[in-house]
Design a protein around this motif. Structure first.
Motif, PDB file in Angstrom:
ATOM      1  N   ILE A   1       0.850  -1.212   0.000  1.00  0.00           N
ATOM      2  CA  ILE A   1       0.000   0.000   0.000  1.00  0.00           C
ATOM      3  C   ILE A   1       0.880   1.255   0.000  1.00  0.00           C
ATOM      4  O   ILE A   1       0.397   2.348   0.291  1.00  0.00           O
ATOM      5  CB  ILE A   1      -0.936   0.039   1.234  1.00  0.00           C
ATOM      6  CG1 ILE A   1      -0.118  -0.038   2.530  1.00  0.00           C
ATOM      7  CG2 ILE A   1      -1.972  -1.073   1.187  1.00  0.00           C
ATOM      8  CD1 ILE A   1      -0.893   0.407   3.766  1.00  0.00           C
ATOM      9  N   CYS A   2       2.164   1.065  -0.339  1.00  0.00           N
ATOM     10  CA  CYS A   2       3.122   2.165  -0.167  1.00  0.00           C
ATOM     11  C   CYS A   2       3.521   2.791  -1.509  1.00  0.00           C
ATOM     12  O   CYS A   2       4.119   2.135  -2.359  1.00  0.00           O
ATOM     13  CB  CYS A   2       4.366   1.627   0.533  1.00  0.00           C
ATOM     14  SG  CYS A   2       5.644   2.877   0.696  1.00  0.00           S
ATOM     15  N   PRO A   3       3.226   4.082  -1.734  1.00  0.00           N
ATOM     16  CA  PRO A   3       3.607   4.726  -2.997  1.00  0.00           C
ATOM     17  C   PRO A   3       5.127   4.784  -3.203  1.00  0.00           C
ATOM     18  O   PRO A   3       5.586   4.802  -4.337  1.00  0.00           O
ATOM     19  CB  PRO A   3       3.046   6.143  -2.860  1.00  0.00           C
ATOM     20  CG  PRO A   3       2.001   6.074  -1.815  1.00  0.00           C
ATOM     21  CD  PRO A   3       2.411   4.976  -0.883  1.00  0.00           C
TER      22      PRO A   3
ATOM     23  N   GLU B   1      12.908  -6.540   2.981  1.00  0.00           N
ATOM     24  CA  GLU B   1      13.406  -5.730   4.099  1.00  0.00           C
ATOM     25  C   GLU B   1      12.278  -4.915   4.725  1.00  0.00           C
ATOM     26  O   GLU B   1      12.210  -4.733   5.930  1.00  0.00           O
ATOM     27  CB  GLU B   1      14.507  -4.780   3.614  1.00  0.00           C
ATOM     28  CG  GLU B   1      15.822  -5.489   3.305  1.00  0.00           C
ATOM     29  CD  GLU B   1      16.815  -4.584   2.567  1.00  0.00           C
ATOM     30  OE1 GLU B   1      17.808  -5.119   2.062  1.00  0.00           O
ATOM     31  OE2 GLU B   1      16.576  -3.361   2.485  1.00  0.00           O
ATOM     32  N   CYS B   2      11.375  -4.430   3.871  1.00  0.00           N
ATOM     33  CA  CYS B   2      10.227  -3.665   4.381  1.00  0.00           C
ATOM     34  C   CYS B   2       9.344  -4.566   5.243  1.00  0.00           C
ATOM     35  O   CYS B   2       9.013  -4.229   6.379  1.00  0.00           O
ATOM     36  CB  CYS B   2       9.440  -3.078   3.205  1.00  0.00           C
ATOM     37  SG  CYS B   2       7.900  -2.305   3.710  1.00  0.00           S
ATOM     38  N   LYS B   3       9.013  -5.735   4.719  1.00  0.00           N
ATOM     39  CA  LYS B   3       8.080  -6.609   5.445  1.00  0.00           C
ATOM     40  C   LYS B   3       8.679  -7.129   6.755  1.00  0.00           C
ATOM     41  O   LYS B   3       7.969  -7.362   7.714  1.00  0.00           O
ATOM     42  CB  LYS B   3       7.683  -7.794   4.550  1.00  0.00           C
ATOM     43  CG  LYS B   3       6.731  -7.384   3.432  1.00  0.00           C
ATOM     44  CD  LYS B   3       6.015  -8.554   2.799  1.00  0.00           C
ATOM     45  CE  LYS B   3       6.962  -9.493   2.113  1.00  0.00           C
ATOM     46  NZ  LYS B   3       6.300 -10.548   1.353  1.00  0.00           N
TER      47      LYS B   3
ATOM     48  N   LEU C   1      13.466   0.900   7.320  1.00  0.00           N
ATOM     49  CA  LEU C   1      12.562   1.888   7.906  1.00  0.00           C
ATOM     50  C   LEU C   1      12.244   2.970   6.872  1.00  0.00           C
ATOM     51  O   LEU C   1      13.042   3.221   5.958  1.00  0.00           O
ATOM     52  CB  LEU C   1      13.198   2.512   9.150  1.00  0.00           C
ATOM     53  CG  LEU C   1      13.520   1.500  10.262  1.00  0.00           C
ATOM     54  CD1 LEU C   1      14.206   2.202  11.427  1.00  0.00           C
ATOM     55  CD2 LEU C   1      12.249   0.803  10.748  1.00  0.00           C
ATOM     56  N   CYS C   2      11.094   3.596   7.032  1.00  0.00           N
ATOM     57  CA  CYS C   2      10.598   4.494   5.977  1.00  0.00           C
ATOM     58  C   CYS C   2      11.527   5.688   5.727  1.00  0.00           C
ATOM     59  O   CYS C   2      11.715   6.082   4.573  1.00  0.00           O
ATOM     60  CB  CYS C   2       9.202   4.983   6.325  1.00  0.00           C
ATOM     61  SG  CYS C   2       8.022   3.628   6.363  1.00  0.00           S
ATOM     62  N   GLY C   3      12.119   6.241   6.793  1.00  0.00           N
ATOM     63  CA  GLY C   3      12.987   7.406   6.603  1.00  0.00           C
ATOM     64  C   GLY C   3      14.128   7.083   5.645  1.00  0.00           C
ATOM     65  O   GLY C   3      14.341   7.773   4.636  1.00  0.00           O
ATOM     66  N   GLY C   4      14.854   6.016   5.942  1.00  0.00           N
ATOM     67  CA  GLY C   4      15.996   5.618   5.105  1.00  0.00           C
ATOM     68  C   GLY C   4      15.545   5.196   3.719  1.00  0.00           C
ATOM     69  O   GLY C   4      16.220   5.464   2.707  1.00  0.00           O
ATOM     70  N   CYS C   5      14.405   4.551   3.675  1.00  0.00           N
ATOM     71  CA  CYS C   5      13.876   4.056   2.397  1.00  0.00           C
ATOM     72  C   CYS C   5      13.557   5.225   1.462  1.00  0.00           C
ATOM     73  O   CYS C   5      13.854   5.198   0.268  1.00  0.00           O
ATOM     74  CB  CYS C   5      12.625   3.236   2.689  1.00  0.00           C
ATOM     75  SG  CYS C   5      11.963   2.393   1.272  1.00  0.00           S
ATOM     76  N   LYS C   6      12.993   6.305   2.047  1.00  0.00           N
ATOM     77  CA  LYS C   6      12.675   7.492   1.236  1.00  0.00           C
ATOM     78  C   LYS C   6      13.947   8.183   0.755  1.00  0.00           C
ATOM     79  O   LYS C   6      14.003   8.682  -0.369  1.00  0.00           O
ATOM     80  CB  LYS C   6      11.847   8.482   2.057  1.00  0.00           C
ATOM     81  CG  LYS C   6      10.401   8.103   2.247  1.00  0.00           C
ATOM     82  CD  LYS C   6       9.763   9.198   3.069  1.00  0.00           C
ATOM     83  CE  LYS C   6       8.317   8.966   3.358  1.00  0.00           C
ATOM     84  NZ  LYS C   6       7.754  10.059   4.147  1.00  0.00           N
TER      85      LYS C   6
END
Ligand code: SF4
Length: 432
Positions: A363-365, A387-389, A394-399
């Motif tokens: 569900i993540c853009p 890694e997400c699941k 983590l979202c910060g690093g992923c962005k």
């Protein structure tokens, strides 16, 4: 309640299975290992794709067609369409790209001269930078053949049908009602001004109504129509003309192809071939090309691959009418980075929770950015997903990673645009 596919709206399609059932779209079950979108299940449907697969396998002539609406920037959602055009061009397709400047004038009030500049600066330069080779790139407003054919097509469709496909109400202006007919003319013109051939139109799921309209019109304009149930084929002869010349075409083609005509029904103008197995590709093509000698506006119904719509980075459909949620290919890289850092995600309320339960990439853009654009290999994509699941990403690093990759992609594309500028004239009619 019926979920309408609206080509001009910025709302997202929620249920693709329902869409397929409602609009008679087939699932995409073909294996195309060399096509990133097919491998990643981003084709959510197709119409008669078997014809294109056969054309590619046989190295037959086929066309690929798309259009662009010059009303603003080219964004990541439209990039996917051009990637497909490049894919089919590499597979041997004759590529046709229509600049829908009449439509942008009709629906967005964009003057034709401005539309021309937008089409070249925001679209064509990106297409060349992405790797599109020379093709038939034209403007609706200066293409007299497409306009003339649209005039002929308008005879085949009435307002009730347009309302049922597009949801037009009585207040709709004639210019807007006319736009889809010009698009149908765009799609069929490669066959009308050459000869009947398979045609692929890659579309976002919201654009499928144009295909439905065009396929309906194509079928109506053919005098000889065929239907198969996998065991036999029935040909029927429409129109009011003497059916005999058309029966002769069917007889000749069937005989040449090694089959036998079974029943001919003069009253109902039908002919049947029994014990027929396999693909109708050859018969359809031969009959259509023979029919062309008597009927100058017949065609093979266009095929399509239908793409899942990309989610905007703030949710909803990625659409140029929602700039904050959209990344344009001409956007400054630092601007795109800022947008990605403000994106909504499938992450949890807190870092602790995310480490414990993992995020939801589906569900993540931001994950969609990797899926459509940023992960060039399937292994890279799988790593992001896992890694997400598992909560190790983590979202910060992923962005940050996504914005760095996007920035690199946009800078590289910008350089390629500038070094491609001298080629633009080769793509335009008369070099202008
Ligand atoms: S870790 Fe990345 S992919 Fe997973 S939810 Fe967060 S932003 Fe999305």
């Amino acid at each position: 309640m019926e979920e309408r596919q609206d080509p001009w709206s910025s709302s997202q399609i929620k249920d693709y299975q329902k869409m397929r059932e409602e609009f008679g779209i087939d699932s995409f079950n073909y294996v195309l290992e060399d096509n990133l979108m097919a491998r990643r299940s981003l084709f959510v449907g197709q119409r008669d794709f078997w014809r294109i697969r056969e054309a590619i396998e046989r190295k037959d002539k086929f066309a690929a067609m798309t259009g662009l609406m010059p009303s603003g920037e080219m964004h990541l959602g439209s990039k996917a369409i051009i990637e497909q055009m490049i894919y089919f061009q590499k597979k041997g397709a004759q590529v046709h790209i229509s600049v829908a400047d009449l439509e942008s004038y009709a629906t967005r009030n964009i003057p034709l001269e401005k539309a021309r500049t937008i089409a070249i600066e925001n679209f064509l330069l990106n297409y060349i930078a992405m790797g599109l080779k020379r093709c038939n790139f034209y403007f609706q407003s200066t293409n007299a053949r497409v306009q003339k054919f649209a005039f002929i097509l308008a005879r085949e469709i009435n307002f009730t049908e347009m309302r049922s496909i597009y949801g037009f109400d009585d207040s709709k202006r004639m210019l807007e009602i006319n736009s889809p007919i010009i698009q149908a003319s765009d799609i069929l013109s490669p066959q009308i001004y050459d000869e009947p051939m398979p045609t692929i139109v890659p579309v976002g799921a919201d654009q499928d109504p144009h295909l439905r309209l065009t396929r309906d019109i194509s079928s109506r304009m053919n005098i000889i129509k065929s239907k198969t149930n996998g065991k036999s084929i029935t040909f029927s002869i429409g129109g009011r003309e003497d059916p005999e010349p058309y029966f002769n075409i069917i007889r000749d083609v069937i005989k040449d192809s090694g089959f036998e005509i079974g029943k001919i029904n003069q009253k109902y103008r039908t002919a049947e071939v029994e014990n027929f197995e396999g693909s109708t590709y050859d018969l359809d093509l031969k009959i259509a090309r023979k029919e062309r000698e008597l009927n100058h506006i017949n065609s093979i119904a266009p095929s399509s691959v239908i793409m899942r719509l990309e989610t905007g980075i703030r949710g909803g459909k990625m659409s140029k009418s929602v700039p904050d949620s959209t990344i344009s290919l001409n956007e400054e890289p630092d601007q795109a980075e800022k947008k990605i850092r403000r994106a909504v995600t499938g992450g949890r309320e807190s870092v602790e929770e995310q480490k414990r339960l993992g995020g939801n990439p589906y569900i993540c853009p931001v994950f969609e950015l990797y899926l459509y654009h940023l992960s060039s290999t399937d292994i890279d994509l799988k790593n992001v997903e896992e890694e997400c699941k598992s909560g190790t990403r983590l979202c910060g690093g992923c962005k940050i990673e996504a914005s760095d990759l996007m920035s690199h992609f946009l800078s590289d594309l910008k350089e390629k645009r500038e070094s491609s500028r001298h080629l633009v004239g080769e793509y335009l009619e008369n070099g202008k």
